[in-house]
Design a protein around this motif. Sequence first.
Motif, PDB file in Angstrom:
ATOM      1  N   VAL A  76      53.010  75.114  20.208  1.00 38.00           N
ATOM      2  CA  VAL A  76      53.371  74.994  21.625  1.00 38.00           C
ATOM      3  C   VAL A  76      54.866  74.703  21.755  1.00 38.00           C
ATOM      4  N   ASP A  90      51.453  77.634  25.447  1.00 33.26           N
ATOM      5  CA  ASP A  90      50.757  78.006  24.215  1.00 33.26           C
ATOM      6  C   ASP A  90      51.454  79.204  23.570  1.00 33.26           C
ATOM      7  N   THR A  97      49.956  81.130  27.780  1.00 36.21           N
ATOM      8  CA  THR A  97      49.248  80.327  28.777  1.00 36.21           C
ATOM      9  C   THR A  97      49.873  78.938  28.902  1.00 36.21           C
ATOM     10  N   LEU A  99      49.389  75.248  29.152  1.00 35.94           N
ATOM     11  CA  LEU A  99      48.304  74.340  28.792  1.00 35.94           C
ATOM     12  C   LEU A  99      48.323  73.048  29.584  1.00 35.94           C
ATOM     13  N   THR A 140      48.403  69.956  22.502  1.00 34.76           N
ATOM     14  CA  THR A 140      47.727  70.521  23.674  1.00 34.76           C
ATOM     15  C   THR A 140      47.274  69.456  24.681  1.00 34.76           C
ATOM     16  N   LYS A 141      47.232  68.177  24.277  1.00 34.39           N
ATOM     17  CA  LYS A 141      46.803  67.093  25.163  1.00 34.39           C
ATOM     18  C   LYS A 141      47.855  65.986  25.165  1.00 34.39           C
TER      19      LYS A 141
END
Length: 261
Positions: A76, A90, A97, A99, A140-141
Amino acid sequence: KGDVQFSSIAMGHSEELWGLASHPTQHRFLSGGYDKQVIMWDSLSKQSVWQKEMSDAIHCAAFYPSPGTSNAGSPVVALGSQSARWFVVDLNDSKRTILAVHTDGNEQIECVQYSPDGNYLALGSRDNNIYIYQVFEQGTKYNRVGKCSGHSSFVLHIDWSANSQYVRSNSGDYEILYWQASNCKQVSSANAMRDEAWATDSCTLSYAAAGIWPAGADGTDVNACNRAHQVNLLASADDFGKVNLYNYPSCQLRAKHHVYK
């Protein structure tokens, strides 16, 4: 008459370009501008690899660190914008995309940097604060840890320590401050940080960058600096349209250097 087809032979930004990040393992770099365009470039062919239009003008960028010595690439990239929002894109998805989208403060995100171990993200804002996030699942989080408050002017540059425990920051009024990432507390003793190893050197005000300042500089003449991955060179960009190349560390005042323009 046959159909006329066009293919681009050159592309780039149509407004100011501020965001720039080099890929951690590949011969690529990413740029982001006030035209809301994000472009991945191949540094060998000097051609664009892909382009994506964002909803906001982009001011800064940082790749998530690649795991270990893997050449698989960064999964990322984080993008800071003029609107106080920041995005996570991403890179493994052909559509790039988005995220995650977060907002911190109400002013421009000036700088963004992942910790070397990939567990934290720091964002310096024009509202004088640094926002720290904990990072999960390969970037991603995100969970906000807190806000580092103490600068009396906007935050310009940030660096992570090699052990991912501390953040060093410069501000518009030439302050150098240090922070503990896990609790966003300021480290009040600069002496406690004197032997700390730093993963990056983007702060223009530091002991290792003392030599990049020309005689008579007013503090705004040097806009940016960065250290080579091999930890042997330091490059700076100045108000006079020049890129200056120094040996690293550059501790001696007005150090000898090469000039490119």
